[in-house]
Design a protein around this motif. Sequence first.
Motif, mmCIF file in Angstrom:
data_model
loop_
_atom_site.group_PDB
_atom_site.id
_atom_site.type_symbol
_atom_site.label_atom_id
_atom_site.label_comp_id
_atom_site.label_asym_id
_atom_site.label_seq_id
_atom_site.Cartn_x
_atom_site.Cartn_y
_atom_site.Cartn_z
ATOM 1 N N ARG A 189 33.813 62.838 45.174
ATOM 2 C CA ARG A 189 32.970 62.589 45.994
ATOM 3 C C ARG A 189 32.004 61.408 45.707
ATOM 4 O O ARG A 189 31.890 61.476 44.366
ATOM 5 N N ASN A 190 31.294 60.943 46.289
ATOM 6 C CA ASN A 190 30.210 59.806 46.329
ATOM 7 C C ASN A 190 28.935 60.491 45.722
ATOM 8 O O ASN A 190 28.900 61.690 46.216
ATOM 9 N N PRO A 191 28.243 59.939 44.669
ATOM 10 C CA PRO A 191 28.189 58.502 44.221
ATOM 11 C C PRO A 191 29.309 58.528 42.917
ATOM 12 O O PRO A 191 29.613 57.526 42.600
ATOM 13 N N ALA A 192 29.738 59.783 42.686
ATOM 14 C CA ALA A 192 30.553 59.546 41.240
ATOM 15 C C ALA A 192 31.868 58.783 41.370
ATOM 16 O O ALA A 192 32.158 57.937 40.650
ATOM 17 N N LYS A 193 32.602 59.296 42.679
ATOM 18 C CA LYS A 193 33.736 58.451 43.122
ATOM 19 C C LYS A 193 33.419 56.978 42.981
ATOM 20 O O LYS A 193 34.469 56.069 42.633
ATOM 21 N N HIS A 194 32.418 56.605 43.555
ATOM 22 C CA HIS A 194 32.204 55.161 43.929
ATOM 23 C C HIS A 194 31.975 54.289 42.358
ATOM 24 O O HIS A 194 32.307 53.361 42.158
ATOM 25 N N LEU A 195 31.144 55.337 41.690
ATOM 26 C CA LEU A 195 30.809 54.689 40.189
ATOM 27 C C LEU A 195 32.319 54.457 39.420
ATOM 28 O O LEU A 195 32.145 53.592 38.582
ATOM 29 N N LYS A 196 33.165 55.466 39.500
ATOM 30 C CA LYS A 196 34.206 55.546 38.868
ATOM 31 C C LYS A 196 35.217 54.196 39.466
ATOM 32 O O LYS A 196 35.600 53.385 38.519
ATOM 33 N N ILE A 197 35.246 53.990 40.620
ATOM 34 C CA ILE A 197 36.067 52.855 41.222
ATOM 35 C C ILE A 197 35.326 51.403 40.820
ATOM 36 O O ILE A 197 36.009 50.520 40.018
ATOM 37 N N TYR A 198 33.975 51.500 40.768
ATOM 38 C CA TYR A 198 33.280 50.496 40.232
ATOM 39 C C TYR A 198 33.572 50.086 38.607
ATOM 40 O O TYR A 198 33.596 48.930 38.390
ATOM 41 N N HIS A 199 33.309 51.174 38.041
ATOM 42 C CA HIS A 199 33.679 50.988 36.379
ATOM 43 C C HIS A 199 35.088 50.654 36.090
ATOM 44 O O HIS A 199 35.391 49.495 35.480
ATOM 45 N N MET A 200 36.020 51.165 36.599
ATOM 46 C CA MET A 200 37.498 50.723 36.479
ATOM 47 C C MET A 200 37.801 49.475 37.025
ATOM 48 O O MET A 200 38.549 48.621 36.295
ATOM 49 N N ASN A 201 37.061 48.885 38.045
ATOM 50 C CA ASN A 201 37.416 47.728 38.318
ATOM 51 C C ASN A 201 36.776 46.475 37.128
ATOM 52 O O ASN A 201 37.523 45.534 37.020
ATOM 53 N N HIS A 202 35.783 46.884 36.535
ATOM 54 C CA HIS A 202 35.308 46.242 35.631
ATOM 55 C C HIS A 202 36.099 46.090 34.388
ATOM 56 O O HIS A 202 36.476 45.143 33.861
ATOM 57 N N HIS A 203 36.756 47.271 34.235
ATOM 58 C CA HIS A 203 37.806 47.268 33.076
ATOM 59 C C HIS A 203 39.317 46.376 33.340
ATOM 60 O O HIS A 203 39.746 45.745 32.583
ATOM 61 N N PHE A 204 39.657 46.523 34.523
ATOM 62 C CA PHE A 204 41.208 46.403 34.919
ATOM 63 C C PHE A 204 40.973 45.056 35.735
ATOM 64 O O PHE A 204 42.238 44.874 35.909
ATOM 65 N N ARG A 205 40.145 44.943 36.544
ATOM 66 C CA ARG A 205 40.278 43.845 37.151
ATOM 67 C C ARG A 205 39.355 42.507 37.036
ATOM 68 O O ARG A 205 39.552 41.276 36.888
ATOM 69 N N THR A 206 38.084 42.604 37.185
ATOM 70 C CA THR A 206 36.976 41.582 37.297
ATOM 71 C C THR A 206 35.895 41.878 35.904
ATOM 72 O O THR A 206 35.042 42.760 36.151
ATOM 73 N N PRO A 224 30.825 42.830 41.714
ATOM 74 C CA PRO A 224 32.327 42.569 42.014
ATOM 75 C C PRO A 224 32.726 42.296 43.402
ATOM 76 O O PRO A 224 32.178 42.826 44.111
ATOM 77 N N PRO A 225 33.749 41.669 43.674
ATOM 78 C CA PRO A 225 34.113 41.672 45.019
ATOM 79 C C PRO A 225 34.649 42.875 45.639
ATOM 80 O O PRO A 225 34.644 44.020 44.760
#
Length: 238
Positions: A191-208, A228-229
């Motif tokens: 659930r959000n906001p934890a789910k959003h923060l995980k997506i947000y941080h994994m994006n930092h590690h593995f995409r941007t 990020p985008p």
Amino acid sequence: MVTKEFTVDLNKPLVFQVGHLEDAYQEWVHQPIISKESPRFFENDFLEFLTRTVWWAIPTTWLPVVCWGLVTSFHMGQSPSQLALSVLSGVFIWTFIEYIVHRFLFHIRTKSYWANTAHYLLHGCHHKHPMDGLRLVFPPAAAAILCIPLWNLTKLVAKPAAAPALFGGGLLGYVMYDCTHYYLHHGRPFRNPAKHLKIYHMNHHFRTQTMGFGITSSLWDGLFRTLPPALKACEKSS
């Protein structure tokens, strides 16, 4: 891992190898290896021990200091509402520190031997081995050293009665940051906001990796235009 001029041997202690990568270090360190444990850092067993910290050591060590700050300010005359304001201010200030340190120190570009080595110990190891649970939170002994100038700075800018609670609020923000950071890597929020923060941080590690520097909040990324985008690809994999 092979570079143009130097090969890092993952079967040997890493810390004193990575500096030899020189200009190639930045590319190498941002190519993550997904494993529960990273290779050995030091040949010396004591130094190796100091690099490993269980996540629960953070609240166990620092929450009593947070309580000390609140109790001290209360005995110095702060009302409950003043205590709440001091603590919330400390947490808010921490979110800014979190962003600034992550963006401008943890992601500084290095190329010399000792600069690469220092960066790897400070943050590069986390990007190279992002799922290593024992090298994810900041060791309390190192944090204690940093607390000394931060406490002195707090006493300089805040009123005597407010300083302990303000400092405690900053420490509370730090505890929330480190525990949240660990959870974003090893938890499975639905659930959000934890789910959003995980997506947000994994994006930092593995995409941007040059965007999305906030951990507990995306507030400062929004203000400083480092959001990020769109994260559709990350949402599918979450």
